[in-house]
Design a protein around this motif. Structure first.
Motif, short mmCIF file in Angstrom:
data_model
loop_
_atom_site.label_atom_id
_atom_site.label_comp_id
_atom_site.label_asym_id
_atom_site.label_seq_id
_atom_site.Cartn_x
_atom_site.Cartn_y
_atom_site.Cartn_z
N LEU A 255 0.83 -1.20 0.00
CA LEU A 255 0.00 0.00 0.00
C LEU A 255 0.86 1.26 0.00
O LEU A 255 0.58 2.23 -0.71
N GLY A 256 1.93 1.23 0.79
CA GLY A 256 2.82 2.39 0.83
C GLY A 256 3.44 2.67 -0.53
O GLY A 256 3.48 3.82 -0.98
N TRP A 257 3.88 1.60 -1.20
CA TRP A 257 4.54 1.78 -2.51
C TRP A 257 3.54 2.20 -3.59
O TRP A 257 3.80 3.13 -4.35
N THR A 258 2.40 1.53 -3.64
CA THR A 258 1.42 1.84 -4.69
C THR A 258 0.81 3.23 -4.50
O THR A 258 0.52 3.92 -5.48
N SER A 259 0.63 3.65 -3.25
CA SER A 259 0.05 4.97 -2.99
C SER A 259 0.92 6.07 -3.57
O SER A 259 0.43 7.02 -4.20
N ARG A 260 2.21 5.96 -3.36
CA ARG A 260 3.12 6.97 -3.90
C ARG A 260 3.16 6.91 -5.43
O ARG A 260 3.19 7.95 -6.09
N ARG A 261 3.12 5.71 -5.99
CA ARG A 261 3.18 5.57 -7.45
C ARG A 261 1.90 6.09 -8.11
O ARG A 261 1.94 6.68 -9.19
N MET A 262 0.77 5.89 -7.45
CA MET A 262 -0.51 6.35 -8.00
C MET A 262 -0.70 7.85 -7.84
O MET A 262 -1.12 8.54 -8.77
N LEU A 263 -0.40 8.36 -6.64
CA LEU A 263 -0.83 9.70 -6.25
C LEU A 263 0.28 10.73 -6.15
O LEU A 263 -0.01 11.92 -5.98
N LEU B 197 0.14 13.59 -1.98
CA LEU B 197 -1.14 12.90 -1.81
C LEU B 197 -0.95 11.45 -1.41
O LEU B 197 -1.74 10.89 -0.65
N GLY B 198 0.10 10.83 -1.94
CA GLY B 198 0.38 9.44 -1.58
C GLY B 198 0.67 9.29 -0.10
O GLY B 198 0.23 8.34 0.55
N TYR B 199 1.39 10.26 0.47
CA TYR B 199 1.72 10.22 1.90
C TYR B 199 0.48 10.45 2.75
O TYR B 199 0.25 9.76 3.76
N VAL B 200 -0.34 11.41 2.35
CA VAL B 200 -1.61 11.66 3.05
C VAL B 200 -2.48 10.40 3.01
O VAL B 200 -3.10 10.02 4.01
N TYR B 201 -2.50 9.74 1.86
CA TYR B 201 -3.38 8.58 1.67
C TYR B 201 -2.97 7.40 2.56
O TYR B 201 -3.83 6.70 3.09
N ILE B 202 -1.67 7.17 2.74
CA ILE B 202 -1.29 6.03 3.58
C ILE B 202 -1.68 6.27 5.04
O ILE B 202 -2.11 5.35 5.73
N TRP B 203 -1.58 7.52 5.50
CA TRP B 203 -2.03 7.82 6.86
C TRP B 203 -3.53 7.64 6.98
O TRP B 203 -4.03 7.08 7.96
N TYR B 204 -4.27 8.10 5.97
CA TYR B 204 -5.72 7.94 5.97
C TYR B 204 -6.10 6.46 6.04
O TYR B 204 -6.98 6.06 6.82
N MET C 173 5.08 -0.31 8.32
CA MET C 173 5.11 -1.07 7.08
C MET C 173 4.77 -0.18 5.87
O MET C 173 5.39 -0.28 4.82
N THR C 174 3.76 0.68 6.03
CA THR C 174 3.40 1.55 4.91
C THR C 174 4.53 2.53 4.59
O THR C 174 4.79 2.81 3.42
N HIS C 175 5.21 3.03 5.61
CA HIS C 175 6.34 3.93 5.38
C HIS C 175 7.49 3.19 4.69
O HIS C 175 8.16 3.75 3.82
N LYS C 176 7.71 1.96 5.10
CA LYS C 176 8.76 1.16 4.46
C LYS C 176 8.46 0.99 2.97
O LYS C 176 9.35 1.12 2.12
N GLY C 177 7.20 0.71 2.66
CA GLY C 177 6.81 0.57 1.26
C GLY C 177 6.86 1.90 0.53
O GLY C 177 7.29 1.95 -0.64
N TYR C 178 6.45 2.96 1.19
CA TYR C 178 6.41 4.30 0.58
C TYR C 178 7.81 4.72 0.10
O TYR C 178 7.95 5.31 -0.98
N PHE C 179 8.83 4.42 0.87
CA PHE C 179 10.19 4.84 0.53
C PHE C 179 10.97 3.78 -0.24
O PHE C 179 12.13 3.99 -0.60
N ALA C 180 10.33 2.63 -0.51
CA ALA C 180 11.03 1.54 -1.21
C ALA C 180 11.24 1.88 -2.68
O ALA C 180 10.42 2.56 -3.30
#
Length: 263
Positions: free
Chosen positions: A214-222, A226-233, A254-261
């Motif tokens: 979720l962390g990785w896809t959120s950043r790639r999509m948004l 917005l991707g960072y806001v979305y993972i917290w939401y 876990m979401t942060h790990k994916g977000y920065f991967a």
């Protein structure tokens, strides 16, 4: 206008998936399996009309690759994205043609009937689909004018979707790209078809692996903000659904790990 279903499936041993899904129009099937083959044939639908079928068997893997291959092999005016768990009504052609004639959209999202979910779809038409609705959209709701999508050089992100190990969201990124390139997205409450429960669905709950993806896809999509806001939401609002698999702290980690991967 010519209408075609673009159907992604796996390990089919014959052409019966077309009948199983009750496809009553042209169809392009991409069957990811262990051999390569390309078959083209015609069949009669329940109205006695002749329909064209392209059935591609391929060793390639990945849902987005499958959808892009189907799109490249279609010559339809209107494309319907489909999986092997869909069942379509006999009047599919009239239904879709009517919506495109009346709504004037480049991309039209439909409602679905779902046998395995109590998900509710909006009851009102929307002449301009926004971000919130796009984020809730599933692939089999999506139909589009093929020429408009091709002219805008839009395709499915092949690093996303089932089979990549990176999680889903390929349809969301596709729709956001349509929005970015000024295609007109509309929604109709008309029911396009029925989703039948399938054992092959990629989603298996809000696990730690899901949150990582979720962390990785959120950043790639948004994008970054917005991707960072979305993972917290997601981590805050979905707590009741994942609390048996991990704590809030573990899941946001876990979401942060994916977000920065980097993948």
């Amino acid at each position: 206008m010519k209408i075609a279903v673009l159907l992604s499936c796996m390990h089919q041993t014959d052409f019966s998936i077309i009948e199983k899904c009750n496809i009553q129009c042209d169809v392009v099937v991409v069957n990811q399996c262990n051999h390569e083959a390309h078959n083209e044939f015609t069949f009669k639908n329940k109205h006695g009309d002749e329909c064209n079928a392209v059935f591609i068997s391929t060793k390639e893997r990945g849902l987005s690759r499958s959808r892009n291959m189907a799109l490249r092999n279609s010559n339809a005016d209107i494309c319907i994205i489909s999986d092997d768990d869909m069942f379509y009504p006999d009047n599919l052609i009239d239904l879709v043609s009517s919506e495109y004639a009346n709504n004037k959209g480049d991309v039209i999202l439909f409602s679905l009937e779902r046998k395995d979910s109590d998900k509710k779809y909006p009851c009102k038409r929307s002449p301009n689909v926004g971000l919130r609705q796009i984020l809730k959209t599933s692939s089999p709701q999506v139909t589009f004018l093929r020429e408009k999508v091709n002219d805008a050089s839009i395709s499915f992100d092949e690093k996303m979707g089932s089979g990549t190990g990176n999680g889903g969201g390929e349809e969301v990124k596709f729709l956001l790209e349509c929005k970015k390139k000024k295609l007109k997205l509309t929604y109709t409450p008309a029911i396009l078809g029925t989703m039948i429960p399938s054992q092959g669905q990629w989603f298996h709950g809000f696990t730690k692996e899901y949150m990582l993806n979720l962390g990785w896809t959120s950043r790639r999509m948004l994008g970054s903000f917005l991707g960072y806001v979305y993972i917290w939401y997601q981590v805050v609002t979905k707590y009741p659904k994942y609390k048996c698999n991990g704590s809030f702290t573990e899941m946001i980690s876990m979401t942060h790990k994916g977000y920065f991967a980097k993948r």
